[in-house]
Scaffold this motif. Structure first.
Motif, mmCIF file in Angstrom:
data_model
loop_
_atom_site.group_PDB
_atom_site.id
_atom_site.type_symbol
_atom_site.label_atom_id
_atom_site.label_comp_id
_atom_site.label_asym_id
_atom_site.label_seq_id
_atom_site.Cartn_x
_atom_site.Cartn_y
_atom_site.Cartn_z
ATOM 1 N N ALA A 1 -13.353 22.827 -2.854
ATOM 2 C CA ALA A 1 -12.378 23.612 -2.436
ATOM 3 C C ALA A 1 -11.774 24.694 -1.430
ATOM 4 O O ALA A 1 -12.867 26.456 -2.087
ATOM 5 C CB ALA A 1 -11.521 23.952 -3.875
ATOM 6 N N MET A 2 -11.403 24.293 -0.657
ATOM 7 C CA MET A 2 -10.534 25.817 0.145
ATOM 8 C C MET A 2 -9.716 26.524 -0.746
ATOM 9 O O MET A 2 -8.240 26.092 -0.409
ATOM 10 C CB MET A 2 -10.993 25.963 1.432
ATOM 11 N N LEU A 3 -8.877 27.997 -0.491
ATOM 12 C CA LEU A 3 -8.166 28.768 -1.329
ATOM 13 C C LEU A 3 -7.514 28.546 -0.141
ATOM 14 O O LEU A 3 -8.000 28.767 1.350
ATOM 15 C CB LEU A 3 -8.673 29.805 -1.370
ATOM 16 N N HIS B 1 -7.216 15.975 2.231
ATOM 17 C CA HIS B 1 -6.519 16.663 1.440
ATOM 18 C C HIS B 1 -6.186 15.743 -0.027
ATOM 19 O O HIS B 1 -5.504 14.911 0.012
ATOM 20 C CB HIS B 1 -5.000 16.872 2.154
ATOM 21 N N PHE B 2 -6.997 15.640 -1.058
ATOM 22 C CA PHE B 2 -7.461 15.494 -2.091
ATOM 23 C C PHE B 2 -5.685 14.522 -2.724
ATOM 24 O O PHE B 2 -5.969 13.104 -2.676
ATOM 25 C CB PHE B 2 -7.930 15.745 -3.312
ATOM 26 N N MET B 3 -5.305 15.941 -2.903
ATOM 27 C CA MET B 3 -3.381 15.079 -3.604
ATOM 28 C C MET B 3 -2.970 14.555 -1.939
ATOM 29 O O MET B 3 -2.073 13.583 -2.090
ATOM 30 C CB MET B 3 -3.139 16.390 -4.213
ATOM 31 N N GLY B 4 -3.289 15.296 -1.090
ATOM 32 C CA GLY B 4 -2.608 13.767 0.220
ATOM 33 C C GLY B 4 -2.461 12.892 0.030
ATOM 34 O O GLY B 4 -2.183 11.826 0.423
ATOM 35 N N PHE C 1 -16.329 16.071 -1.830
ATOM 36 C CA PHE C 1 -14.409 16.062 -1.294
ATOM 37 C C PHE C 1 -14.827 17.394 -0.876
ATOM 38 O O PHE C 1 -14.529 18.293 -1.496
ATOM 39 C CB PHE C 1 -13.873 15.707 -1.849
ATOM 40 N N HIS C 2 -14.777 17.867 -0.079
ATOM 41 C CA HIS C 2 -13.935 19.862 0.594
ATOM 42 C C HIS C 2 -12.708 19.447 1.102
ATOM 43 O O HIS C 2 -11.846 18.780 1.698
ATOM 44 C CB HIS C 2 -15.241 19.440 1.824
ATOM 45 N N ASP C 3 -12.096 19.766 -0.259
ATOM 46 C CA ASP C 3 -10.442 20.334 -0.252
ATOM 47 C C ASP C 3 -10.236 20.985 0.402
ATOM 48 O O ASP C 3 -10.187 22.104 0.396
ATOM 49 C CB ASP C 3 -10.031 19.754 -1.623
ATOM 50 N N GLY D 1 -15.777 15.802 4.320
ATOM 51 C CA GLY D 1 -15.972 16.941 5.067
ATOM 52 C C GLY D 1 -14.732 18.102 4.883
ATOM 53 O O GLY D 1 -14.911 19.286 5.401
ATOM 54 N N HIS D 2 -13.607 17.231 5.340
ATOM 55 C CA HIS D 2 -13.081 17.613 5.467
ATOM 56 C C HIS D 2 -11.341 16.963 5.087
ATOM 57 O O HIS D 2 -11.426 16.200 5.835
ATOM 58 C CB HIS D 2 -12.108 17.775 6.575
#
Length: 546
Positions: free
Chosen positions: A259-261, A65-68, A231-233, A62-63
């Motif tokens: 995704a969140m901008l 950082h996918f690339m992280g 995944f909430h990015d 729910g929160h």
């Protein structure tokens, strides 16, 4: 596909468990008794016998950082370090194989979680000298586990032009939204808090397309290993949007990303306000929210507090984004159909954001735009008691990572004192009883992405070592049903997606997680032994622990 032979938890209040699930393509056709499921069995049906194992809906981070998550598997992973010496040792080992002048980066250290602290602390942090000794020629930058501070060696500070930064008599060199911590002689200690990190980070060579693809692939695999199908990015820039589009075009989007901008790019936000939300009909990559970073973290004393820190009485933390911009973004979000997700850890940050959300709702004054906004506060870690009922009153969703309580609670009492901890920190049950859902997660790479750890923290209120007996503030524990729901249906609700995922019901997406034991009934001391043994995404087995 026909799945049967074990306990299947649906997270559907009308039918909490079923014996079998039938799937066609990416959609659930049937959920019910095995006898009724027989009709779906044909010559080409893929049969999955759970053999007594347990299945739930696919889990939703729910929160995070996918690339992280992916890059954390490439660079130095310091999440398990237990002392300053262990960080020095990890860097020294990397120096042996690094090219001359090559940057060494990593993430995950947290001084409050170390078994012992080094001598000569400055404002509760270590100094760079010993780190600089083992890496004199390679610049080093190591992000704090929270992401809200960083630690640089002398070479990195030399490249950044900061070796002449002497401010005798000052404990810190202030920059807008952050600080460089200085020692008694006015020299930088190597610790950069909040937005001061950019002084170093802007000199680190940019990532390449090749490393991005590697990190993305590693993040997908890590998600599947952990039963995560969505995944909430939490905050992505323009470049990442373009990269994800490329991954989707190449059929590599094997996790559903909501995704969140990133909120710091006003030009990006205005572009999206103009063209509107993007809801992917294939449910792979949706953009309909904005992420704002409004204060720092408790560990680095950056969380913005109403009263000063108990262990730094002259300090209230940092407002890292002007509240006027929060109000403006909330207003624009309501007018243009975008959810706003604001990071807030300290009680003042939470109050200020709730105030701005409320102002924006009154300013728009259009029921059609305001009645189902699902604005969120990310973390909502420390609240003033007066603000707890305001979440339900305003319809604001707290997205809270339960594992933070396990990691932070033993030392958080030093930052806040007992009264503030007991009245307002990690108030899961009070929030749930007020009528709001909780979106769970890990904030990876701040914490490991393992959802079992967060589930355990949710139901036990203990550290991952099982302490203390009975848990911290046990009246705030979630039930197991609440904890599972926070990782499935409530997390889906937090992304406007409860109609397509989050529970095992006919017509929903065929995403499932399968475990080696029943995490809903096994004794609490055995919960952390739970392993994901299979993950099904889009109606296909994408991970199997053989």
């Amino acid at each position: 596909m026909l799945i049967y032979g074990g306990t299947i938890y649906t997270v559907n209040d009308n039918q909490t468990t079923v014996e079998a699930v039938a799937v066609k393509g990416d959609t659930i056709l049937f959920a019910g008794s095995m006898a009724e499921a027989e009709v779906f069995k044909g010559e080409t049906t893929e049969l999955i016998d759970l053999k007594g194992k347990t299945m739930t809906p696919g889990l939703i981070e729910g929160h995070g950082h996918f690339m992280g998550l992916g890059y954390n598997e490439i660079s130095l992973d310091l999440l398990g370090t237990t002392s300053y010496q262990s960080i020095i040792d990890a860097v020294a080992k990397r120096v042996e194989t690094a090219k001359p002048g090559e940057w060494i980066t990593g993430r995950g250290w947290h001084q409050s979680k170390w078994d012992s602290l080094p001598e000569n602390l400055v404002k509760g942090f270590q100094t760079h000298f010993r780190l600089s000794d083992v890496s004199p020629d390679n610049p080093v930058y190591l992000s704090h586990a929270s992401g809200h501070a960083g630690f640089a060696n002398a070479k990195a500070m030399e490249i950044a032009g900061l070796t002449g930064l002497y401010k005798e008599g000052l404990g810190a060199y202030e920059v807008e939204g952050g600080e460089v911590i200085l020692d008694q002689g006015g020299r930088p200690t190597g610790v950069f808090n909040e937005r001061a990190q950019t002084l170093i980070v802007k000199h680190i060579p940019e990532k390449t397309t090749e490393t991005d693809r590697q990190a993305f692939d590693l993040a997908v695999k890590a998600s599947h290993r952990n039963g995560i199908t969505s995944f909430h990015d939490a905050g992505i820039p323009r470049e990442t949007i373009e990269f994800y589009d490329e991954m989707q075009a190449n059929n590599k989007m094997d996790v559903r990303i909501y995704a969140m901008l990133t909120g710091w790019d006003k030009e990006l936000l205005n572009e999206w306000y103009s063209k509107g939300v993007r809801i992917d009909p294939n449910h792979k990559f949706t953009i309909r929210s904005v992420k704002l970073n409004c204060d720092g973290a408790l560990g680095s004393r950056g969380a913005w507090l109403l009263e000063p820190y108990a262990d730094r009485p002259d300090h209230f933390g940092h407002e890292t984004l002007p509240m006027e911009f929060v109000k403006e973004t909330a207003y624009n979000g309501l007018r243009n159909g975008f959810q706003v997700c604001a990071h807030a850890i300290g009680d003042r940050a939470n109050r200020e954001i709730l105030d701005r959300y409320e102002m924006a709702m009154k300013g728009v004054n259009d029921k059609a735009k305001t009645e189902d906004h699902r604005f969120r506060i990310e973390h909502a870690q420390h609240l003033h008691p007066d603000d707890i009922p305001r979440f339900a009153e305003l319809g604001v969703i707290p997205a809270m990572q339960a594992v933070h309580m396990s990691s932070d609670r033993p030392w958080a009492i030093d930052r806040l004192g007992e009264k503030r901890i007991k009245e307002g920190a990690y108030m899961w049950q009070d929030l749930l009883k007020s009528g709001v859902p909780i979106v769970n997660g890990t904030d990876v790479p701040v914490e490991p992405v393992n959802p079992i750890a967060s589930f355990y923290a949710s139901i036990s209120r203990k550290t991952l070592k099982g302490l203390p007996e009975g848990g911290y503030e046990p009246e705030q524990k979630m039930t197991r049903a609440q904890a599972l729901r926070s990782y499935t249906l409530d997390a889906a609700y937090g992304a406007f997606e409860e109609g397509i995922k989050g529970s095992i019901e006919v017509g929903k997406l065929a995403d499932f997680a399968i475990y080696n034991q029943d995490l809903m009934t096994v004794s609490e001391d055995k919960v952390l032994d739970t392993k994901v043994v299979m993950t099904i995404f889009d109606g296909k087995v994408v991970f199997e622990d053989k």
